[in-house]
Design an enzyme around this catalytic site. Structure first.
Site, PDB file in Angstrom:
ATOM      1  N   CYS A  95      30.239   7.019 -24.278  1.00 11.29           N
ATOM      2  CA  CYS A  95      29.074   7.518 -23.549  1.00 11.29           C
ATOM      3  C   CYS A  95      28.932   9.035 -23.561  1.00 11.29           C
ATOM      4  O   CYS A  95      27.947   9.553 -24.078  1.00 11.29           O
ATOM      5  CB  CYS A  95      29.131   7.018 -22.112  1.00 11.29           C
ATOM      6  SG  CYS A  95      29.273   5.240 -22.063  1.00 11.29           S
TER       7      CYS A  95
HETATM    8  C1  UGA Z   1      30.760   7.305 -18.128  1.00  9.12           C
HETATM    9  C2  UGA Z   1      30.146   7.599 -16.756  1.00  9.12           C
HETATM   10  O1  UGA Z   1      31.165   8.011 -15.844  1.00  9.12           O
HETATM   11  C3  UGA Z   1      29.434   6.360 -16.186  1.00  9.12           C
HETATM   12  O2  UGA Z   1      28.780   6.687 -14.965  1.00  9.12           O
HETATM   13  C4  UGA Z   1      28.398   5.884 -17.216  1.00  9.12           C
HETATM   14  O3  UGA Z   1      27.757   4.685 -16.788  1.00  9.12           O
HETATM   15  C5  UGA Z   1      29.085   5.611 -18.538  1.00  9.12           C
HETATM   16  O4  UGA Z   1      29.730   6.813 -18.997  1.00  9.12           O
HETATM   17  C6  UGA Z   1      28.017   5.185 -19.528  1.00  9.12           C
HETATM   18  O5  UGA Z   1      27.127   5.989 -19.836  1.00  9.12           O
HETATM   19  O6  UGA Z   1      27.981   3.993 -19.906  1.00  9.12           O
HETATM   20  P1  UGA Z   1      33.001   6.094 -18.967  1.00  9.12           P
HETATM   21  O7  UGA Z   1      32.702   6.759 -20.282  1.00  9.12           O
HETATM   22  O8  UGA Z   1      33.296   4.651 -18.953  1.00  9.12           O
HETATM   23  O9  UGA Z   1      31.769   6.320 -17.943  1.00  9.12           O
HETATM   24  O10 UGA Z   1      34.274   6.803 -18.322  1.00  9.12           O
HETATM   25  P2  UGA Z   1      34.560   8.071 -17.383  1.00  9.12           P
HETATM   26  O11 UGA Z   1      35.431   7.637 -16.288  1.00  9.12           O
HETATM   27  O12 UGA Z   1      33.323   8.758 -17.024  1.00  9.12           O
HETATM   28  O13 UGA Z   1      35.435   8.986 -18.346  1.00  9.12           O
HETATM   29  C7  UGA Z   1      34.897   9.557 -19.540  1.00  9.12           C
HETATM   30  C8  UGA Z   1      35.884  10.497 -20.165  1.00  9.12           C
HETATM   31  O14 UGA Z   1      36.039  11.672 -19.356  1.00  9.12           O
HETATM   32  C9  UGA Z   1      37.307   9.933 -20.334  1.00  9.12           C
HETATM   33  O15 UGA Z   1      37.791  10.288 -21.606  1.00  9.12           O
HETATM   34  C10 UGA Z   1      38.118  10.609 -19.240  1.00  9.12           C
HETATM   35  O16 UGA Z   1      39.470  10.753 -19.589  1.00  9.12           O
HETATM   36  C11 UGA Z   1      37.414  11.960 -19.171  1.00  9.12           C
HETATM   37  N1  UGA Z   1      37.592  12.630 -17.866  1.00  9.12           N
HETATM   38  C12 UGA Z   1      37.058  12.097 -16.736  1.00  9.12           C
HETATM   39  C13 UGA Z   1      38.292  13.828 -17.803  1.00  9.12           C
HETATM   40  O17 UGA Z   1      38.791  14.339 -18.819  1.00  9.12           O
HETATM   41  N2  UGA Z   1      38.428  14.452 -16.590  1.00  9.12           N
HETATM   42  C14 UGA Z   1      37.883  13.938 -15.454  1.00  9.12           C
HETATM   43  O18 UGA Z   1      38.045  14.579 -14.374  1.00  9.12           O
HETATM   44  C15 UGA Z   1      37.202  12.740 -15.515  1.00  9.12           C
END
Ligand code: UGA
Length: 445
Positions: free
Chosen positions: A274
């Protein structure tokens, strides 16, 4: 007895988790996919991907007759009152999104609507650039159904915000609902469905037009990606100041209610299906409109460099990577998923291989997916300890709980040279740097 029967076109994360969410609350759901193997698996109660709690819940709703998967959009549409479109909208090489699946779904749904004589609501849930629902979906539905949008059938755009790894929980407990509506009747129909679904839990609901709803999804993901790249640049600045620590900086700024503490975890950057895709698509879309979104370009650049950062740290410690054995703990783009799309582990491992390193990797669930990417170019371990054995350096790429439980001794006793690069800030630097050569993100050491 629920008022509506629902069909869901597409059986990816959003489609299947939405379907299971509705089915778990007593709605009769028909999902549809053209993939025979996937449909068979869903109808046997076996999800095609890993997600906590999904296996048991799917099995339960399939056994109780609340969910089935069919192979044609027509069967799904003709037997339901509402159809959600949740098909994938991947990136094209130039960053713009590929709307092929949206197009074919709209055509098939339109043809099915032609055979229906009752009102039907179509809801776009896939992430699509502003204008797509009005200018592509509506036109194709009207053309192939010979019907009029607004009176014969309804149309909404309803972005989804679930996260992988907590997809079912997020489906059942969203922060808010966004309803982009073509007309009031369509919006009322979707609003009523969600009010029934969420019952007493009154959720903030924003009702707006179609392009605003489409843009909200991109703005949401782009903002979260911006938070991550922002905290990563502050982490990189910390590394240049003796004693400065990003975790304390993040915790402190997060206490300002205007900032909030979430999505301020510094690390090796964001991955997944995403954020990378949506940031890219929003940049490409803005460029097409003649506007350069400079912040988003920087967000993307910082993220790409963040993966390289881990390899640079390994190089600094080992002098050179050629012939060295590197243990990679964590392959999925985040914990609690086997998804490796745009995972930071991929550029990290590729760069290590390019520099002549021998890579051994372990992940609790993503190894089957990793095998289709790296084939036999790396060694796959069946436990963290096996992965660490005889390694010259270890990089923590994904913060699985299983890795948080490892003790400093697990590294010192099994590795040839206990050099640990904690790419996700999961270990206590004070303790670990006393026991082994320890490097982490965002700490001036
Ligand atoms: C993301 C959004 O959070 C959702 O709200 C959205 O629905 C989804 O994309 C989508 O568009 O379908 P997702 O990709 O499943 O969800 O996961 P996240 O928890 O957002 O993490 C994304 C990435 O960011 C991961 O690689 C995670 O490790 C990284 N991340 C997250 C960080 O490096 N630091 C943080 O503080 C949080």
């Amino acid at each position: 007895m629920k008022s509506q029967h629902i069909s869901i076109v597409g059986t990816g994360y959003v489609g299947l988790c939405t379907a299971i969410g509705f089915a778990s609350k007593g709605y009769k759901i028909i999902t549809s996919t053209h993939n025979v193997e996937r449909a068979t698996s869903i109808n046997r109660g076996v999800p095609p991907f890993y997600e906590p709690d999904l296996q048991e819940t799917l099995l339960n709703v399939v056994r109780n007759g609340y969910l089935k998967c069919v192979l044609t959009r027509e069967e799904a549409v003709l037997n339901t009152d509402v159809t959600f479109i949740t098909v994938a909208t991947p990136s094209q090489p130039d960053g713009t999104i590929d709307l092929r699946h949206i197009k074919s779904s709209a055509i098939e749904i339109g043809k099915a609507l032609n055979k229906k004589d009752t009102y039907h609501l179509v809801v776009v849930k896939s992430t699509v650039v502003p204008g797509t629902t009005e200018n592509m979906v509506k036109l194709l539905l009207e053309k192939h159904s010979n019907k009029h949008c607004g009176s014969d059938f309804g149309l909404c755009m309803n972005p989804e915000f679930l996260r992988e790894g907590s997809a079912l929980h997020d489906t059942l407990h969203p922060d808010r609902i966004i309803i982009g509506e073509h007309d009031k009747k369509s919006g009322d129909a979707l609003d009523a469905l969600y009010k029934e679904f969420y019952g007493e839990e009154t959720l903030p609901t924003i009702r707006t037009n179609l392009p605003t709803a489409e843009l909200i999804k991109y703005a949401n993901n782009a903002f979260l990606a911006t938070k991550i790249s922002f905290i990563n640049i502050i982490a990189n600045i910390c590394e240049k100041i003796l004693g400065a620590d990003i975790t304390t900086v993040a915790e402190s700024i997060g206490l300002d209610q205007r900032i909030n503490p979430r999505f301020l975890r510094a690390g090796l950057g964001y991955g997944g299906s995403c954020f990378p895709k949506d940031v890219k698509a929003l940049i490409a879309f803005s460029n097409q409109l003649g506007y350069i979104p400079t912040i988003l370009q920087a967000v993307q650049e910082v993220n790409e460099n963040q993966a390289k950062h881990a390899v640079e740290k390994a190089k600094e410690k080992l002098a050179e990577l050629n012939g060295k054995r590197i243990a990679i703990l964590g392959l999925s783009f985040k914990p609690n998923t086997d998804d490796m799309r745009e995972a930071q582990s991929v550029p990290i491992i590729n760069q290590l291989l390019n520099e002549g390193a021998n890579v051994t990797a372990y992940d609790p669930v993503a190894i089957p997916n990793a095998k289709s990417i790296f084939k036999n170019k790396i060694i796959y371990a069946s436990s963290p300890v096996e992965c660490l054995t005889d390694a010259d350096c270890c990089i923590i790429v994904t913060e699985w709980d299983e890795f948080k439980k490892l003790m400093a001794e697990d590294f010192t006793q099994n590795m040839r040279h206990p050099i640990l690069i904690d790419g996700r800030r999961i270990y206590n630097p004070e303790e670990y740097s006393q026991k082994l050569e320890f490097v982490t993100i965002g700490l001036g050491q």
